[in-house]
Design an enzyme around this catalytic site. Structure first.
Site, short mmCIF file in Angstrom:
data_model
loop_
_atom_site.label_atom_id
_atom_site.label_comp_id
_atom_site.label_asym_id
_atom_site.label_seq_id
_atom_site.Cartn_x
_atom_site.Cartn_y
_atom_site.Cartn_z
CB THR A 99 -31.01 -11.69 -1.84
OG1 THR A 99 -30.27 -10.71 -2.66
CG2 THR A 99 -30.47 -11.84 -0.46
CB SER A 138 -22.09 -11.83 -3.83
OG SER A 138 -23.42 -11.07 -4.06
CB THR A 139 -27.37 -13.12 -4.16
OG1 THR A 139 -27.61 -13.65 -2.80
CG2 THR A 139 -28.73 -13.29 -4.84
CG ASN A 140 -25.41 -9.32 -6.83
OD1 ASN A 140 -26.77 -9.86 -6.34
ND2 ASN A 140 -24.98 -8.43 -6.21
CB THR A 185 -51.29 -19.46 -51.12
OG1 THR A 185 -52.26 -19.15 -52.29
CG2 THR A 185 -50.18 -20.30 -51.45
CB SER A 316 -69.88 -31.09 -27.01
OG SER A 316 -70.95 -30.30 -26.72
CB SER A 317 -70.96 -30.78 -21.60
OG SER A 317 -71.52 -29.36 -21.65
CE LYS A 322 -68.17 -29.08 -31.73
NZ LYS A 322 -66.77 -28.94 -31.43
#
Length: 476
Positions: A99, A138-140, A185, A316-317, A322
């Site tokens: 609404t 209507s909103t509906n 697999t 990586s830090s 990496k």
């Protein structure tokens, strides 16, 4: 500031705001989500088109003055073209079955229409948000119709990205069609295949969802406009439902149909579960492919290392050099979100009661977000990952040459039991299957060469195949 009034009293509203008192109350009542409905432009466009069709229908039926209808129509067209979206300030999560969103649309459209008619914002005696913009509605019926149209648009935006991703995998399938590798697999060595076959499988598994997504669109185009509050059509002209349907079809270019049972259509949200389920299926399948890409590219030294993903950022830090599979990882996370959104949609659908489901806002937000994120995920996976994948052909060739999985191709000639014995001997003695078969005289060399030909091993039938099974010393 300007003062506006509703049945609950008065409130001040910023003088330059196109939204009004109903939106102001909703802003106070639902401080939940920072993600405003303006973040869903497809929904705003859909709302404007619904209001536009309603204004035209009411004008045609003599239920709305032509000057008002034309001003509403023009204001809606501006929203369709991208204007005033910043005025839809409400959070996506709200009570009231949508609404507040409908009221916000009514107010924004009314105040812009007033300006076009030469009046100040808030002078609703000349054009009213509810009496005029929301006439016969209507909103509906407005809100579910709008979110359905927004979802159709979202599908149309998602499908090209989805298709382009599938085609990118298809291009790689062609590029890698002669690269032999070991299949797996349960993470254990299986029989040989080509890398092209593997990537071709990725293309097919994505492509299978094209039709599934398209099949949902006709159901989304079945709307309940004219139902008004609960499906009985109260306050609407008896000819309104067909008139608004016709105008909505013309405006959108879609095959809009009025639901045969407006009572059912107003309370049922089955189509949202259907679309959400298809999106989840697509997300899960793409996420599984991303898992495979991460496994196949793992390493580069201590993993499978069969393919190389493009290096797009430092990984990586602390560990220099990496590089991580960040693009598949972000797509995985989109998939996790889509899976969670589907659970939300199902819970919200189940919670509906009697003639209306009050939880359509969270369903709309969940599905529209899933559509947007999936489109962007497909694009980034294609552009920043798939198109740049390369194969480690030497590594793959070495693995195939030393694989005991090729013994499977010999079972028709030597039997399963003997093939199993040879497999164990090859693994324990670090010897090749070919060497053991010839040593025991189980097959003639020419017969063995034919059985172990790369085309036979991979099932490739192309007579021009250039696949070559290398001879590698098992002791290397």
């Amino acid at each position: 500031m300007r003062v506006e009034r509703d049945s609950l009293g008065e409130m001040e509203v910023p003088a330059d705001a196109y939204w009004g008192i109903h939106t102001a109350r909703a802003l106070d009542n639902f401080p939940i989500s920072r993600r405003a409905i303006s973040n869903y432009p497809d929904l705003l466009v859909a709302l404007a088109r619904v209001k536009q069709a309603a204004a035209r229908a009411n004008r045609d039926l003599g239920d709305l003055e032509a000057d008002k209808a034309d001003a509403i129509d023009a204001a809606c067209q501006e929203i369709v073209e991208g204007y005033l979206h910043d005025q839809f300030v409400l959070g996506a999560i709200q009570g009231g079955a949508g609404t507040s969103t409908n009221m916000c649309a009514n107010e924004v459209i009314a105040n812009r229409a007033l300006e076009l008619m030469g009046h100040q914002k808030g002078n609703y005696q000349y054009l009213h948000p509810i009496d005029d913009v929301n006439r016969s509605q209507s909103t509906n019926d407005v809100y579910p119709t709008a979110i359905k149209l927004a979802m159709v648009r979202g599908i149309h935006e998602f499908l090209p990205e989805h298709r382009a991703l599938a085609e990118a995998f298809g291009d790689k399938a062609t590029e890698f069609r002669h690269v032999l590798k070991v299949g797996r697999t349960q993470l254990q060595d299986a029989v040989p295949m080509t890398l092209g076959q593997e990537f071709g499988g990725f293309k097919t598994t994505i492509s299978e969802d094209f039709d599934r997504l398209g099949e949902v669109i006709p159901f989304l185009c079945e709307v309940n406009m004219g139902a008004t509050a609960i499906g009985t059509g109260i306050t609407a002209n008896s000819r309104y439902a067909e008139a608004v349907r016709s105008h909505l079809a013309d405006i959108t270019g879609l095959d809009i149909r009025t639901a045969p049972d407006l009572i059912e259509a107003t309370s049922d949200v089955g189509v949202f579960m259907t679309l959400s389920g298809v999106l989840k299926r697509s997300a899960v399948k793409i996420s599984k492919i991303c898992n495979d890409l991460r496994l196949l590219s793992s390493g580069p030294q201590a993993g499978l290392g069969e393919i190389n993903l493009p290096a797009v950022q430092a990984g990586s830090s602390i560990m220099p050099g990496k590089v991580n599979p960040v693009i598949p990882e972000v797509v995985n996370q989109v998939a996790f979100t889509v899976i969670g959104s589907d659970a939300t949609v199902c819970a919200a659908a189940e919670a509906g009661q009697l003639q209306l489901n009050a939880f359509e806002p969270v369903m709309a937000a969940s599905i529209l977000q899933s559509l947007m994120w999936m489109a962007k995920a497909c694009r980034t996976l294609r552009e920043n990952c798939v198109v740049g994948i390369t194969a480690n052909e030497d590594r793959l060739a070495t693995q195939v040459a030393s694989s005991v999985g090729v013994v499977t191709a010999l079972t028709p000639a030597i039997g399963y039991r003997k093939a199993a014995e040879l497999a164990h001997q090859a693994l324990e003695g670090h010897r090749s299957i070919r060497e053991l078969v010839l040593e025991e005289g189980l097959m003639a060399e020419s017969e063995l060469d034919k059985a172990l030909h790369p085309d036979r091993l991979s099932g490739v039938s192309d007579a021009t195949s250039q696949i070559v099974l290398p001879v590698v010393d098992p002791d290397d």
